[in-house]
Design a protein around this motif. Structure first.
Motif, mmCIF file in Angstrom:
data_model
loop_
_atom_site.group_PDB
_atom_site.id
_atom_site.type_symbol
_atom_site.label_atom_id
_atom_site.label_comp_id
_atom_site.label_asym_id
_atom_site.label_seq_id
_atom_site.Cartn_x
_atom_site.Cartn_y
_atom_site.Cartn_z
ATOM 1 N N MET A 1 -7.362 31.551 74.652
ATOM 2 C CA MET A 1 -6.558 30.373 74.356
ATOM 3 C C MET A 1 -5.792 30.486 73.036
ATOM 4 N N GLN A 2 -5.992 31.599 72.348
ATOM 5 C CA GLN A 2 -5.272 31.802 71.093
ATOM 6 C C GLN A 2 -3.768 31.772 71.312
ATOM 7 N N LYS A 3 -3.325 32.285 72.476
ATOM 8 C CA LYS A 3 -1.899 32.304 72.790
ATOM 9 C C LYS A 3 -1.329 30.890 72.800
ATOM 10 N N ASN A 4 -2.044 29.938 73.403
ATOM 11 C CA ASN A 4 -1.587 28.545 73.425
ATOM 12 C C ASN A 4 -1.578 27.939 72.031
ATOM 13 N N PHE A 5 -2.601 28.268 71.241
ATOM 14 C CA PHE A 5 -2.660 27.767 69.873
ATOM 15 C C PHE A 5 -1.459 28.249 69.064
ATOM 16 N N GLU A 6 -1.138 29.536 69.187
ATOM 17 C CA GLU A 6 0.004 30.085 68.463
ATOM 18 C C GLU A 6 1.311 29.464 68.952
ATOM 19 N N LYS A 7 1.385 29.186 70.251
ATOM 20 C CA LYS A 7 2.578 28.546 70.813
ATOM 21 C C LYS A 7 2.762 27.143 70.227
ATOM 22 N N ILE A 8 1.663 26.398 70.109
ATOM 23 C CA ILE A 8 1.712 25.057 69.509
ATOM 24 C C ILE A 8 2.140 25.156 68.051
ATOM 25 N N LYS A 9 1.530 26.077 67.342
ATOM 26 C CA LYS A 9 1.822 26.253 65.914
ATOM 27 C C LYS A 9 3.298 26.551 65.686
ATOM 28 N N GLU A 10 3.889 27.371 66.546
ATOM 29 C CA GLU A 10 5.303 27.718 66.431
ATOM 30 C C GLU A 10 6.214 26.548 66.778
ATOM 31 N N SER A 11 5.744 25.646 67.631
ATOM 32 C CA SER A 11 6.608 24.561 68.118
ATOM 33 C C SER A 11 6.669 23.366 67.172
ATOM 34 N N ILE A 12 5.671 23.217 66.307
ATOM 35 C CA ILE A 12 5.602 22.047 65.423
ATOM 36 C C ILE A 12 6.514 22.255 64.217
ATOM 37 N N SER A 13 7.220 21.193 63.831
ATOM 38 C CA SER A 13 8.132 21.257 62.682
ATOM 39 C C SER A 13 7.391 21.751 61.447
ATOM 40 N N LYS A 14 7.910 22.793 60.846
ATOM 41 C CA LYS A 14 7.225 23.432 59.713
ATOM 42 C C LYS A 14 7.038 22.469 58.540
ATOM 43 N N GLU A 15 8.019 21.567 58.329
ATOM 44 C CA GLU A 15 7.916 20.640 57.198
ATOM 45 C C GLU A 15 6.788 19.622 57.374
ATOM 46 N N ASP A 16 6.285 19.484 58.609
ATOM 47 C CA ASP A 16 5.207 18.526 58.877
ATOM 48 C C ASP A 16 3.819 19.145 58.777
ATOM 49 N N ILE A 17 3.725 20.467 58.742
ATOM 50 C CA ILE A 17 2.412 21.125 58.684
ATOM 51 C C ILE A 17 1.860 21.027 57.261
ATOM 52 N N TYR A 18 0.731 20.330 57.125
ATOM 53 C CA TYR A 18 0.119 20.098 55.814
ATOM 54 C C TYR A 18 -0.671 21.327 55.365
ATOM 55 N N PHE A 19 -1.481 21.874 56.255
ATOM 56 C CA PHE A 19 -2.139 23.150 55.979
ATOM 57 C C PHE A 19 -2.676 23.724 57.285
ATOM 58 N N THR A 20 -3.034 24.991 57.244
ATOM 59 C CA THR A 20 -3.570 25.665 58.428
ATOM 60 C C THR A 20 -4.811 26.465 58.034
ATOM 61 N N THR A 21 -5.639 26.749 59.042
ATOM 62 C CA THR A 21 -6.719 27.715 58.907
ATOM 63 C C THR A 21 -6.484 28.764 59.990
ATOM 64 N N LYS A 22 -7.387 29.692 60.127
ATOM 65 C CA LYS A 22 -7.237 30.705 61.170
ATOM 66 C C LYS A 22 -7.222 30.074 62.556
#
Length: 264
Positions: A1-22
């Motif tokens: 399911m990592q592929k779906n997670f990466e797809k979500i991460k790429e689709s979300i507006s970068k200015e809205d991402i507060y922080f990420t973990t692995k």
């Protein structure tokens, strides 16, 4: 399911991402805006507790809308949740069974069940979370009389829905204990309230751990569109799930980051 997670991460507006973990993303934005950015069928489990609409102090969100307006807002949110869920995806919604004053009491969880089924969700069940802090044992109404007795609702509900299929298509790993699985299956969930009061309505982490471990596999993608102090993400981080927290309050995003950083 990592592929779906990466797809979500790429689709979300970068200015809205507060922080990420692995494995996790915290998004500081309006949940409808972010949900509309998430690709179709990329989420396996949604666990959330929307604002209760009873006047709680949720920092930036005003928790007192006209009831019909509130239900319309929830329907818009859960319509997007339906779209982003996989065909065998599940959604768990926490809310009051009964609330209001003596003149006007209503059952939000039942109304939410109806609007979700209108969207297309299928009903699986309801878990009862017994919480002694919301019991009003002395509120008898008309004492020893049928005139106007007050009926307590000393619990909250967890509405359990699914998209198209309840049985998961793939096999996976989960490490739920026998005790947790039996409690989950019973539908009666006795958990002490969360002692962390950095948010006005925090989940007990042990309750969310049981739900996440019992209704998802490791490596699944878990979403909470009303993240609050981030308990769903916190639990997922500890249990090898990918996770997305959406929270409109920057103050609460800061709390989520602090809680998550403790794990590393």
């Amino acid at each position: 399911m990592q592929k779906n997670f990466e797809k979500i991460k790429e689709s979300i507006s970068k200015e809205d991402i507060y922080f990420t973990t692995k494995r996790g993303i915290v998004v500081n934005a309006d949940c409808l805006k972010t949900l509309r950015e998430i690709p179709d069928k990329t989420v396996n489990l949604i666990v959330t507790s929307p604002p209760y609409n009873v006047g709680k102090d949720y920092d930036t969100y005003k928790d007192k809308k006209p009831y019909n307006e509130y239900l319309f807002f929830l329907k818009e949110v859960f319509r997007e949740c339906y779209r982003v869920l996989a065909d065998d995806g599940r959604m768990v919604i926490n809310h009051y069974f009964s609330c209001g004053d003596r003149e006007f009491r209503f059952s939000p969880l039942m109304d939410i069940n109806t609007l979700c089924m209108d969207i297309g969700f299928k009903h699986h069940g309801i878990g009862f979370w017994t919480d002694p802090t919301i019991t009003k044992l002395t509120a008898w109404g008309s004492w020893l009389s049928a005139s106007s007795p007050y009926i307590n609702s000393p619990y909250e509900g967890f509405l359990i829905l699914y998209k198209n299929e309840w049985k998961r298509k793939r096999k996976g790993i989960t490490k739920i204990t026998k005790k947790e699985f039996m409690k989950l299956s019973s539908g009666i969930w006795n958990f002490q309230p969360e002692k962390n009061r950095l948010h006005p309505a925090p989940f007990p982490a042990s309750l969310i751990s049981m739900i996440v471990r019992g209704l998802s596999f490791e490596e699944d993608v878990v979403l909470d569109p009303f993240a609050g102090s981030g308990t769903v993400g916190y639990v997922c981080e500890m249990n090898n799930r990918y996770w997305v927290n959406i929270e409109i309050s920057r103050k609460y995003c800061k709390i989520i980051k602090h809680r998550t950083n403790i794990l590393f």
